[in-house]
Design a protein around this motif. Structure first.
Motif, PDB file in Angstrom:
ATOM      1  N   ASN A  39      14.869   7.217 -12.314  1.00  0.00           N
ATOM      2  CA  ASN A  39      13.681   7.000 -12.495  1.00  0.00           C
ATOM      3  C   ASN A  39      12.686   6.152 -12.080  1.00  0.00           C
ATOM      4  N   ALA A  40      14.116   4.978 -11.752  1.00  0.00           N
ATOM      5  CA  ALA A  40      12.778   3.165 -11.498  1.00  0.00           C
ATOM      6  C   ALA A  40      12.441   3.806 -10.321  1.00  0.00           C
ATOM      7  N   ASN A  41      12.451   4.459  -9.145  1.00  0.00           N
ATOM      8  CA  ASN A  41      11.722   4.713  -7.748  1.00  0.00           C
ATOM      9  C   ASN A  41      10.732   5.185  -8.005  1.00  0.00           C
ATOM     10  N   THR A  42      10.985   6.108  -8.890  1.00  0.00           N
ATOM     11  CA  THR A  42       9.466   6.973  -8.852  1.00  0.00           C
ATOM     12  C   THR A  42       8.909   6.098  -9.665  1.00  0.00           C
ATOM     13  N   TYR A  43       8.762   5.691 -11.195  1.00  0.00           N
ATOM     14  CA  TYR A  43       8.352   4.937 -12.006  1.00  0.00           C
ATOM     15  C   TYR A  43       7.950   2.994 -11.446  1.00  0.00           C
ATOM     16  N   TYR A  44       8.392   2.889 -11.225  1.00  0.00           N
ATOM     17  CA  TYR A  44       8.688   0.834 -11.088  1.00  0.00           C
ATOM     18  C   TYR A  44       7.103   0.644 -10.717  1.00  0.00           C
ATOM     19  N   PRO A  45       6.249   1.245 -10.216  1.00  0.00           N
ATOM     20  CA  PRO A  45       5.172   0.659  -9.420  1.00  0.00           C
ATOM     21  C   PRO A  45       4.616   0.767 -11.097  1.00  0.00           C
ATOM     22  N   ILE A  46       4.040   1.725 -12.057  1.00  0.00           N
ATOM     23  CA  ILE A  46       3.757   1.728 -13.206  1.00  0.00           C
ATOM     24  C   ILE A  46       4.609   1.106 -14.690  1.00  0.00           C
ATOM     25  N   LEU A  47       6.262   0.572 -14.453  1.00  0.00           N
ATOM     26  CA  LEU A  47       6.395   0.159 -14.843  1.00  0.00           C
ATOM     27  C   LEU A  47       6.460  -1.335 -14.469  1.00  0.00           C
ATOM     28  N   LEU A  48       6.369  -1.867 -13.664  1.00  0.00           N
ATOM     29  CA  LEU A  48       5.316  -3.451 -13.045  1.00  0.00           C
ATOM     30  C   LEU A  48       4.209  -3.548 -14.330  1.00  0.00           C
ATOM     31  N   GLN A  49       3.508  -2.741 -13.887  1.00  0.00           N
ATOM     32  CA  GLN A  49       1.760  -2.959 -14.094  1.00  0.00           C
ATOM     33  C   GLN A  49       1.765  -2.749 -16.233  1.00  0.00           C
ATOM     34  N   ASN A  50       3.123  -2.598 -16.807  1.00  0.00           N
ATOM     35  CA  ASN A  50       3.157  -2.677 -18.090  1.00  0.00           C
ATOM     36  C   ASN A  50       4.110  -3.747 -18.090  1.00  0.00           C
TER      37      ASN A  50
END
Length: 239
Positions: free
Chosen positions: A37-48
């Motif tokens: 999951n990290a490669n896909t969701y890293y941008p939005i996780l970083l934003q959160n």
């Protein structure tokens, strides 16, 4: 947390001793199965408010403390202070390069940095396994911003590349440098060079990890202005 992330599998650790604030405990919210999951969701996780350490993505999730605040800089809005201009002028003879490879010589520099400057930390003594587990990742796109004094490598900033233009960002994972150069503020100088390179490449944000007001190792980040901090689910601006 953003509704886009609620479907992700998260795990909250048991409390353990905080590495930054005395007499405090902490716990982390971590992404389960980061390889998937990290490669896909890293941008939005970083934003959160999340951050990467090795293969893992985490965010502090302390019940009685909200001191850790994710901090980022809108690259196009950053303004150099007088002291930062002086630092750039003082270190103008250093050369900066970008590498896409984790070079073997990085570890010896990292080891000297940890074993000299951070003897009081939980990363001492430095080992290759610790170095690799802390900084490397098979799913993340990284660059290594190198600083040279003539032909001598004196600092490396491990930096994650996130997203694509125009919604792109860099995340400063860790900077380590030759302890013999401690007097020339290479840590701050490296951030200034990250910002300059990011501006040249039209990167929107540079994330600097967590700001902690009562921790000297973490509170210097508010010297880079204007900046934003993630507080109670919102990015708030500070000058």
């Amino acid at each position: 947390m953003s509704t886009q992330l609620r479907s992700l599998n998260m795990h909250v650790t048991q409390p353990f001793t905080c590495a930054y604030l005395a007499n405090k405990s902490t716990r982390l919210m971590m992404l389960v199965e980061p390889f998937q999951n990290a490669n896909t969701y890293y941008p939005i996780l970083l934003q959160n408010g999340f951050r990467r350490s090795g293969e893992q993505i985490y965010r502090p999730d302390c019940e009685q403390c909200q001191e850790c605040q994710s901090l980022r800089i809108n690259v196009s809005e950053f303004i150099l202070s007088r002291s930062q201009k002086r630092l750039l002028n003082k270190n103008q003879h250093f050369k900066v390069k970008i590498s896409k490879k984790n070079k073997p010589e990085y570890f010896s520099l990292y080891q000297r940095y940890i074993d000299t400057i951070h003897k009081d930390g939980d990363m001492y003594p430095a080992t290759y396994e610790q170095y690799s587990g802390f900084l490397a990742s098979v799913w993340c796109d990284m660059i290594f911003i190198e600083i040279y004094d003539d032909k001598k490598l004196i600092a490396v900033s491990v930096t994650d590349k996130i997203g694509t233009l125009p919604n792109s960002a860099w995340s400063a994972v860790y900077c380590f440098y030759d302890p013999l150069y401690q007097s020339v503020s290479l840590g701050k100088f490296a951030i200034l060079k990250q910002l300059a390179l990011a501006k040249d490449l039209n990167i929107e944000y540079l994330y600097l990890g967590y700001y902690i007001k009562n921790c000297q190792k973490m509170n210097y980040k508010t010297q880079f202005n204007p900046h934003q901090r993630f507080i109670n689910g919102l990015w708030l601006s500070f000058d």
